[in-house]
Enzyme design. Structure first.
Site, PDB file in Angstrom:
ATOM      1  N   TYR A  36     -16.770   2.322   6.705  1.00 39.97           N
ATOM      2  CA  TYR A  36     -15.962   2.229   7.173  1.00 39.97           C
ATOM      3  C   TYR A  36     -15.234   2.530   8.490  1.00 39.97           C
ATOM      4  CZ  TYR A  36     -11.003   3.798   6.295  1.00 39.97           C
ATOM      5  OH  TYR A  36      -9.624   4.341   6.258  1.00 39.97           O
ATOM      6  N   GLY A  48       0.642  -1.210  -0.126  1.00 44.19           N
ATOM      7  CA  GLY A  48       0.107  -0.125   0.028  1.00 44.19           C
ATOM      8  C   GLY A  48       0.743   1.271   0.166  1.00 44.19           C
ATOM      9  N   THR A  85      -9.582  -0.082   2.402  1.00 42.22           N
ATOM     10  CA  THR A  85      -9.637   1.550   2.575  1.00 42.22           C
ATOM     11  C   THR A  85     -10.470   1.731   1.957  1.00 42.22           C
ATOM     12  OG1 THR A  85      -7.930   1.638   0.602  1.00 42.22           O
ATOM     13  CG2 THR A  85      -7.571   1.227   2.991  1.00 42.22           C
ATOM     14  N   ASP A 118      -9.714   9.836  10.601  1.00 44.52           N
ATOM     15  CA  ASP A 118     -10.382  10.482  10.956  1.00 44.52           C
ATOM     16  C   ASP A 118     -11.992  10.493  10.862  1.00 44.52           C
ATOM     17  OD1 ASP A 118     -10.134  11.278   7.882  1.00 44.52           O
ATOM     18  OD2 ASP A 118     -10.354  13.312   7.454  1.00 44.52           O
TER      19      ASP A 118
HETATM   20  N1  LIG Z   1      -5.560   6.406   3.175  1.00 42.91           N
HETATM   21  C1  LIG Z   1      -6.007   7.340   3.518  1.00 42.91           C
HETATM   22  O1  LIG Z   1      -7.079   8.569   2.485  1.00 42.91           O
HETATM   23  C2  LIG Z   1      -6.745   7.258   4.569  1.00 42.91           C
HETATM   24  C3  LIG Z   1      -6.954   7.955   5.805  1.00 42.91           C
HETATM   25  C4  LIG Z   1      -6.601   7.294   7.216  1.00 42.91           C
HETATM   26  C5  LIG Z   1      -5.884   6.758   7.095  1.00 42.91           C
HETATM   27  N2  LIG Z   1      -5.858   5.704   6.549  1.00 42.91           N
HETATM   28  C6  LIG Z   1      -5.711   4.740   6.912  1.00 42.91           C
HETATM   29  O2  LIG Z   1      -3.846   3.842   6.701  1.00 42.91           O
HETATM   30  C7  LIG Z   1      -3.192   2.606   6.509  1.00 42.91           C
HETATM   31  C8  LIG Z   1      -3.062   2.306   5.482  1.00 42.91           C
HETATM   32  O3  LIG Z   1      -2.972   2.613   4.923  1.00 42.91           O
HETATM   33  P1  LIG Z   1      -2.933   3.347   2.612  1.00 42.91           P
HETATM   34  O4  LIG Z   1      -3.683   5.092   2.566  1.00 42.91           O
HETATM   35  O5  LIG Z   1      -1.790   2.954   2.333  1.00 42.91           O
HETATM   36  O6  LIG Z   1      -4.424   2.540   1.925  1.00 42.91           O
HETATM   37  P2  LIG Z   1      -3.890   1.744   0.457  1.00 42.91           P
HETATM   38  O7  LIG Z   1      -2.958   2.162  -0.328  1.00 42.91           O
HETATM   39  O8  LIG Z   1      -5.379   0.521   0.434  1.00 42.91           O
HETATM   40  O9  LIG Z   1      -3.070   0.050   1.389  1.00 42.91           O
HETATM   41  C9  LIG Z   1      -4.017  -0.499   2.149  1.00 42.91           C
HETATM   42  C10 LIG Z   1      -3.004  -2.382   1.701  1.00 42.91           C
HETATM   43  O10 LIG Z   1      -3.378  -3.233   3.106  1.00 42.91           O
HETATM   44  C11 LIG Z   1      -3.530  -3.939   1.853  1.00 42.91           C
HETATM   45  N3  LIG Z   1      -4.550  -4.797   1.669  1.00 42.91           N
HETATM   46  C12 LIG Z   1      -5.812  -4.824   1.745  1.00 42.91           C
HETATM   47  N4  LIG Z   1      -6.685  -5.784   2.424  1.00 42.91           N
HETATM   48  C13 LIG Z   1      -6.366  -6.677   3.000  1.00 42.91           C
HETATM   49  C14 LIG Z   1      -5.843  -7.751   3.749  1.00 42.91           C
HETATM   50  N5  LIG Z   1      -7.147  -9.156   4.094  1.00 42.91           N
HETATM   51  N6  LIG Z   1      -4.313  -8.523   4.167  1.00 42.91           N
HETATM   52  C15 LIG Z   1      -3.535  -7.795   4.156  1.00 42.91           C
HETATM   53  N7  LIG Z   1      -3.463  -6.798   2.654  1.00 42.91           N
HETATM   54  C16 LIG Z   1      -4.787  -5.703   2.453  1.00 42.91           C
HETATM   55  C17 LIG Z   1      -3.982  -3.195   0.029  1.00 42.91           C
HETATM   56  O11 LIG Z   1      -4.084  -4.126  -1.072  1.00 42.91           O
HETATM   57  P3  LIG Z   1      -4.923  -3.931  -1.962  1.00 42.91           P
HETATM   58  O12 LIG Z   1      -4.507  -2.730  -2.787  1.00 42.91           O
HETATM   59  O13 LIG Z   1      -4.237  -5.721  -2.485  1.00 42.91           O
HETATM   60  O14 LIG Z   1      -5.862  -4.449  -1.863  1.00 42.91           O
HETATM   61  C18 LIG Z   1      -3.180  -2.268   0.276  1.00 42.91           C
HETATM   62  O15 LIG Z   1      -1.553  -2.605  -0.135  1.00 42.91           O
HETATM   63  C19 LIG Z   1      -4.959   2.232   6.598  1.00 42.91           C
HETATM   64  O16 LIG Z   1      -5.092   1.451   8.109  1.00 42.91           O
HETATM   65  C20 LIG Z   1      -5.999   3.596   6.009  1.00 42.91           C
HETATM   66  O17 LIG Z   1      -7.185   2.714   6.770  1.00 42.91           O
HETATM   67  C21 LIG Z   1      -6.059   5.900   5.326  1.00 42.91           C
END
Ligand SMILES: NC(=O)c1ccc[n+]([C@@H]2O[C@H](COP(=O)([O-])OP(=O)(O)OC[C@H]3O[C@@H](n4cnc5c(N)ncnc54)[C@H](OP(=O)(O)O)[C@@H]3O)[C@@H](O)[C@H]2O)c1
Length: 259
Positions: A110, A6, A51, A87
């Site tokens: 979510y 991710g 996500t 958030d």
């Molecule tokens: N993105 C935002 O705006 C945001 C805001 C606040 C908090 N967050 C939090 O920050 C963290 C990192 O998010 P990010 O921004 O890096 O999002 P991201 O780019 O969507 O990364 C999430 C990763 O988790 C993987 N994943 C999904 N389901 C999974 C599973 N069952 N087992 C193992 N891996 C799995 C995804 O793989 P695939 O791509 O193969 O699905 C992806 O590589 C998360 O906890 C998210 O909730 C994100």
């Protein structure tokens, strides 16, 4: 590290590159299943998550299996754990920035799954709440706007949601400071705040794209999941890591994309 493919996972792999890192992508560990590791690590950076905010409305159980069940599986490794939360645990009705002691009240499936994931992270955990993340890879608002800005003269962007666009490399650097601090909830978001339309304007300006931003309401966009109107995060904790301004994050990300 879970979710290593991710956008945050990739930034953390670089940030912790001098350490002995076991970086597991989804293909290597689907966190909805128990861990394949035989030895307990010293620290778990748990970034894997469902996500897709709108998709969670259609499949709340699928989102919970990853965000709650997957976090329980990561916590079962028995090591101190960083859990990245959001958030979107807040309803946005405070009308002022949210601090760690504010009560969550998620509006979406979510947000609920991420809030229950906070509890599943256990007592030896840092709950790092961040917001509106972007980086050079994956699916995020910045990359979408760069693509649309090349293709179109105008894009319609929501102007009634306010937050803190946070560059994943700044969050990764803050994580390094965080793991030296006590367990508990920490708000780690970029300084400054803006609406999605302001962010789009800034992206086009910094990237030199001539695309115009037409400011619309959330109702006009009609996304499936409700989002908080104002989910600006600030920390009330004296020793909280401070992140650079979102505009600085935007410039740093565009620089890396350019090079
Ligand atoms: N993105 C935002 O705006 C945001 C805001 C606040 C908090 N967050 C939090 O920050 C963290 C990192 O998010 P990010 O921004 O890096 O999002 P991201 O780019 O969507 O990364 C999430 C990763 O988790 C993987 N994943 C999904 N389901 C999974 C599973 N069952 N087992 C193992 N891996 C799995 C995804 O793989 P695939 O791509 O193969 O699905 C992806 O590589 C998360 O906890 C998210 O909730 C994100």
């Amino acid at each position: 590290m879970t979710g290593a493919g991710g956008q945050l996972g990739r930034a953390l792999v670089e940030e912790f590159g001098d350490d002995e890192v076991v970086a597991l992508t989804r293909a290597e560990w689907d966190v909805a299943n128990p861990s394949p590791l035989v030895e307990a690590p010293d620290l778990v950076l748990h970034t894997a998550a469902w996500t897709n905010v709108d998709g969670a409305e259609d499949d709340p159980q699928g989102a919970a299996a990853v965000n709650v069940g997957g976090t329980a599986n990561a916590a079962a490794l028995g090591a101190p754990l960083v859990y990245y939360s959001t958030d979107y645990v807040f309803d946005g009705r405070k009308g002022a920035p949210y601090v760690e002691s504010d009560s969550p009240n998620p509006l979406s499936a979510y947000g609920r799954s991420k809030l229950h994931g906070e509890a599943a992270a256990g007592d030896r955990a840092w709950i790092a709440r961040t917001s509106w993340s972007f980086g050079e890879t994956g699916r995020n608002f910045l990359l979408t706007m760069l693509r649309l800005g090349e293709e179109r003269d105008e894009v319609a962007v929501v102007d009634d949601q306010r937050g803190c666009p946070t560059y994943v490399r700044h969050l990764a650097a803050a994580t390094r400071e965080l793991v030296e601090l006590p367990f508990g909830i920490w708000h780690l978001a970029a300084a400054g705040d803006c609406t999605w339309a302001d962010f789009a304007d800034a992206i086009f300006e910094e990237a030199g794209l001539a695309c115009r931003v037409r400011r619309i309401s959330s109702g006009e966009l009609g996304a499936r999941a409700p989002r908080p109107a104002c989910s600006v995060l600030r920390s009330e904790r004296a020793d909280a890591p401070s992140l650079p301004h979102w505009r600085e994050g935007l410039r740093a990300c565009l620089d890396r994309l350019g090079s």
